[in-house]
Design an enzyme around this catalytic site. Structure first.
Site, PDB file in Angstrom:
ATOM      1  N   ASP A 350       0.859  -1.176   0.000  1.00 37.52           N
ATOM      2  CA  ASP A 350       0.000   0.000   0.000  1.00 37.52           C
ATOM      3  C   ASP A 350       0.909   1.244   0.000  1.00 37.52           C
ATOM      4  O   ASP A 350       2.128   1.133   0.075  1.00 37.52           O
ATOM      5  CB  ASP A 350      -0.955  -0.034   1.201  1.00 37.52           C
ATOM      6  CG  ASP A 350      -2.186   0.823   0.951  1.00 37.52           C
ATOM      7  OD1 ASP A 350      -2.115   1.747   0.126  1.00 37.52           O
ATOM      8  OD2 ASP A 350      -3.232   0.573   1.598  1.00 37.52           O
ATOM      9  N   GLU A 552     -10.289   6.946   4.318  1.00 35.34           N
ATOM     10  CA  GLU A 552      -9.375   6.323   5.271  1.00 35.34           C
ATOM     11  C   GLU A 552      -9.608   6.854   6.697  1.00 35.34           C
ATOM     12  O   GLU A 552     -10.754   7.040   7.090  1.00 35.34           O
ATOM     13  CB  GLU A 552      -7.945   6.483   4.760  1.00 35.34           C
ATOM     14  CG  GLU A 552      -7.835   5.875   3.320  1.00 35.34           C
ATOM     15  CD  GLU A 552      -6.442   5.837   2.746  1.00 35.34           C
ATOM     16  OE1 GLU A 552      -5.498   5.540   3.483  1.00 35.34           O
ATOM     17  OE2 GLU A 552      -6.303   6.084   1.531  1.00 35.34           O
TER      18      GLU A 552
HETATM   19  C1  BGC Z   1      -5.013   3.199   0.266  1.00 34.76           C
HETATM   20  C2  BGC Z   1      -5.191   2.237  -0.866  1.00 34.76           C
HETATM   21  C3  BGC Z   1      -4.972   2.918  -2.181  1.00 34.76           C
HETATM   22  C4  BGC Z   1      -3.618   3.578  -2.201  1.00 34.76           C
HETATM   23  C5  BGC Z   1      -3.325   4.305  -3.483  1.00 34.76           C
HETATM   24  C6  BGC Z   1      -3.734   3.968   0.137  1.00 34.76           C
HETATM   25  O1  BGC Z   1      -3.659   4.965   1.095  1.00 34.76           O
HETATM   26  O2  BGC Z   1      -5.033   2.504   1.490  1.00 34.76           O
HETATM   27  O3  BGC Z   1      -6.476   1.665  -0.799  1.00 34.76           O
HETATM   28  O4  BGC Z   1      -5.093   1.994  -3.211  1.00 34.76           O
HETATM   29  O5  BGC Z   1      -3.530   4.496  -1.142  1.00 34.76           O
HETATM   30  O6  BGC Z   1      -4.025   5.485  -3.561  1.00 34.76           O
HETATM   31  C1  BGC Z   2      -3.186  10.020  -1.773  1.00 40.81           C
HETATM   32  C2  BGC Z   2      -4.076   8.818  -1.579  1.00 40.81           C
HETATM   33  C3  BGC Z   2      -3.442   7.891  -0.641  1.00 40.81           C
HETATM   34  C4  BGC Z   2      -3.047   8.595   0.639  1.00 40.81           C
HETATM   35  C5  BGC Z   2      -2.330   7.682   1.567  1.00 40.81           C
HETATM   36  C6  BGC Z   2      -2.859  10.642  -0.439  1.00 40.81           C
HETATM   37  O1  BGC Z   2      -2.024  11.746  -0.593  1.00 40.81           O
HETATM   38  O2  BGC Z   2      -3.799  10.945  -2.605  1.00 40.81           O
HETATM   39  O3  BGC Z   2      -4.351   8.167  -2.774  1.00 40.81           O
HETATM   40  O4  BGC Z   2      -4.321   6.848  -0.368  1.00 40.81           O
HETATM   41  O5  BGC Z   2      -2.261   9.724   0.392  1.00 40.81           O
HETATM   42  O6  BGC Z   2      -1.981   8.284   2.766  1.00 40.81           O
END
Ligand code: BGC
Ligand code: BGC
Length: 677
Positions: A350, A552
């Protein structure tokens, strides 16, 4: 419930067959050598789940109970073609079962013959677009997170000899692409119980992906969320394993075709392995306290079924299981996923997830995580040796490559592991057609008319219609087109709010989304003239309210009681919980003035808001419907019969959470509840 023929439910038919004594046999390769750790399963084809499973021992032998007539023995091992034998009544010994080498391995051999270890490390790296080089070599992949998209990245990425795949979270359509069709988030699809519909959505999203030059999807989430306090509940189809199995595999069939052979196929990513929906108190990126038995029963079947269905990528979770961060969990990544399930695609981290294993539990402002003292380099060693194949390192791709070179040079990571990881990444790219056809399928690539096409929007509207769950209806619905209806509330005319997160930004948007139809505009489309401009003129008031978008941990509920509260936002990055009292007062005032009030709730999860539900004359849950708000009016006016069923148990109050079907607790509404007319 409408079941797909591949669903978990077919399993129940197995018990009806006559039981047979256990079977045995041996697995050998084409030279007759024993194959150790081959996965032997008993299945009722075409069911995607096995009813029994074992591994061959050092001598290549296995024995397995409960093989019945009409079942099959399926043997799998990475690098070989799967072997399928029919169970023969009364046959106990199946002798030597020969596994043939998969011809794809020869292709991989010839590609890898021209690659150095540094080329391979670069394949294992997913940088942030527009970067295409990792340590001076061509990266395996590049991504952009929520809120970013580059329409022309492919011109650099796909012209490479081994194309750099371009990954995005198209979790409910192409959220960051203007005018794309935005489908309901998965929780709404869970309410439809309609796998054929979800399959069509998978295909529509793949078509829009090719049109936008995106070939890698970070979807579907096949999580089984157990706790409404988790900020990612809406990303899953619902609280039961069955929903994740049935709808997750349907989405993959849509994205890739029945046998991973559709012309429009893209690469899907199963996430987040494993137990992401099981964390204690629903903390995002937190720890799940689980037994091996619980993991296998509740959280593993969606992975088994989705891998059988052809998914080529699995994303590991930020969360921990009994203290073990999932990025470094070799027992589950290599032991369960790659060996027991014989998954031969690649495991991806991730977002900076390897680094996050140095501070398990870290989640933005909420938690600094555990200070382990593990260095970044140790974390990389642990993760790669645990079986992680591709590092999602949007902000540290060069540092990752540097550490990898040192770790390989010092023997802390073997060259064999690097080769295995590269092989897995190349398998996925070959199967997705990316080596044979780096420019993508001509019939779909760059076909911008597919983005937000009328057909896709109609499909999304159908999904909205089928996702609405009516919890209460005191003779208010269906509305009559001759009625005078006042449509109001914070979410009535704001398409950003109705789409939720992963739309025009990671955390979603509080503004309108290009090309989307609001719920209010949908009323005018469905029942022209029914909507009135003031409450005074109205008979019925449709009050559209709900949660603001969050992604999230921003959507986590941690701390104070959220009974009778709804998540609100003061600014785009700061959520708070506001009491429902003001909504209730408003409803009562309208009722006192002689109006009936139907509440339409926009939400990413069931909320303990019993007093609000009690106050309303009708109560409709619309989840996060996406761009096609007219689907709401279709159902409220009875143009389409309501059929949506709760994908989660609806709690009576916050103290009941977690509450899930089968746990003996009685919520306000049970799993599967939904009224019709
Ligand atoms: C998320 C994932 C996502 C990734 C890319 C992460 O923070 O947990 O679900 O696919 O970011 O954006
Ligand atoms: C991104 C997300 C990702 C996240 C993780 C963001 O800056 O745009 O896609 O899931 O960071 O912490």
């Amino acid at each position: 419930m409408k079941l797909s023929k591949f669903g978990i439910f077919a399993l129940t038919t197995i018990t009806a067959a006559t039981a047979q004594a256990s079977i045995k046999g041996s697995v050998v390769d084409e030279s007759g050598n024993p194959v150790h750790n081959a996965a032997v399963t008993i299945r009722t084809l075409p069911n995607l789940l096995s009813s029994a499973r074992t591994l061959t021992n050092d001598k290549g032998s296995f024995s397995l109970g409960n093989a019945k007539k009409n079942q099959s023995i399926v043997v799998r091992k990475a690098g070989f073609l799967p072997e399928t034998l029919s169970v023969v009544p009364n046959k106990k010994d199946y002798g030597n079962i020969t596994l043939k080498r998969d011809p794809i391995e020869n292709r991989i051999d010839s590609i890898m013959a021209n690659m150095t270890i540094d080329d391979m490390i670069a394949q294992m790296t997913q940088a942030q677009a527009p970067t295409t080089t990792c340590g001076g070599k061509i990266c395996g992949s590049a991504l952009q997170g929520g809120g970013s998209y580059m329409a022309d990245f492919y011109t650099k990425a796909w012209k490479q000899k081994i194309p750099v795949t371009y990954g995005k979270d198209n979790v409910h359509g192409l959220g960051d692409v203007n005018n794309a069709t935005i489908f309901p988030h998965n929780i709404g699809l869970g309410a439809t119980r309609d796998s054929a519909l979800v399959r069509r959505i998978g295909q529509a999203v793949a078509e829009e992906m090719w049109a936008a030059h995106i070939d890698l999807n970070f979807a579907p989430a096949i999580t089984v969320p157990q706790d409404e306090r988790w900020g990612r509940v809406y990303e899953g189809f619902g609280e039961t394993t069955e929903l994740a199995v049935d709808l997750g595999t349907a989405f993959i069939r849509g994205q890739q075709g029945e046998k991973n052979d559709a012309e429009w196929r893209v690469t899907t990513t199963l996430k987040h392995f494993i137990g992401d929906g099981a964390t204690d108190k629903g903390y995002d990126r937190g720890n799940a306290t689980l037994t091996d038995k619980e993991i296998r029963k509740k959280y593993l079947p969606p992975y088994e079924a989705s891998i059988e269905q052809g998914a080529q990528s699995v994303m590991v979770s930020f969360s921990q299981i009994n203290g073990v961060h999932q990025h470094v969990d070799s027992a589950r990544i290599t032991g369960i996923l790659k060996t027991e399930l014989a998954f031969d695609g690649y495991v991806i981290a991730d977002w900076e997830g390897i680094e996050s294993s140095t501070t398990p539990g870290a989640a933005g402002d909420y938690s600094p995580g555990l200070v382990t003292g593990i260095t970044s380099s140790e974390a990389i060693r642990n993760a790669i040796n645990a079986g992680l194949d591709m590092a999602m390192v949007p902000s540290s791709s060069e540092a990752f490559v540097g550490s990898m070179k040192e770790l390989v040079a010092s023997g802390k990571i073997s060259q064999e592991r690097i080769k295995d990881a590269t092989r897995r990444i190349l398998r996925a790219k070959i199967r997705a057609g990316r080596i044979d056809n780096p420019n993508g399928p001509a019939a779909y690539v760059g076909v911008t008319q597919n983005i937000g096409s009328a057909a896709h929007r109609q499909l999304a509207r159908e999904a909205v219609q089928k996702s609405l769950v009516i919890l209460k209806n005191k003779k208010v619905l269906p509305l009559n087109t001759n009625d005078k209806v006042f449509v109001t509330g914070s979410h009535a005319n704001n398409t950003g709010l109705q789409c939720g997160a992963w739309t025009q930004g990671w955390q979603g948007s509080l503004e309108n989304i290009p090309g989307a139809t609001s719920i209010q505009a949908g009323f005018d489309e469905v029942a022209q003239g029914a909507r009135v401009a003031t409450e005074k003129e109205a008979g019925t008031i449709v009050y559209v309210i709900g949660e603001v978008p969050y992604a999230e941990w921003f959507g986590d509920y941690r701390g104070k009681d959220f009974n009778n509260k709804i998540i609100t936002k003061e600014d785009p990055k700061k959520v708070s919980f506001s009491s429902t009292d003001e909504y209730i007062a408003q409803i009562k005032a309208w009722q006192k003035a002689g109006h009936k009030v139907a509440v339409v709730l926009i939400t990413g999860r069931p909320l303990p808001i019993t007093s609000l539900i009690n106050a309303a004359d009708a109560f409709v849950v619309a989840w996060l419907p996406g761009s096609e708000g007219a689907g709401v009016a279709d159902v409220l006016f009875g143009k389409v019969k309501p059929t949506g069923k709760l994908p989660h148990t609806w709690p009576k109050d916050a103290k009941q959470i977690p509450i899930n079907v089968g746990d003996g607790k009685k919520g306000l509404f049970p799993y599967g509840f939904g009224l019709s007319y």
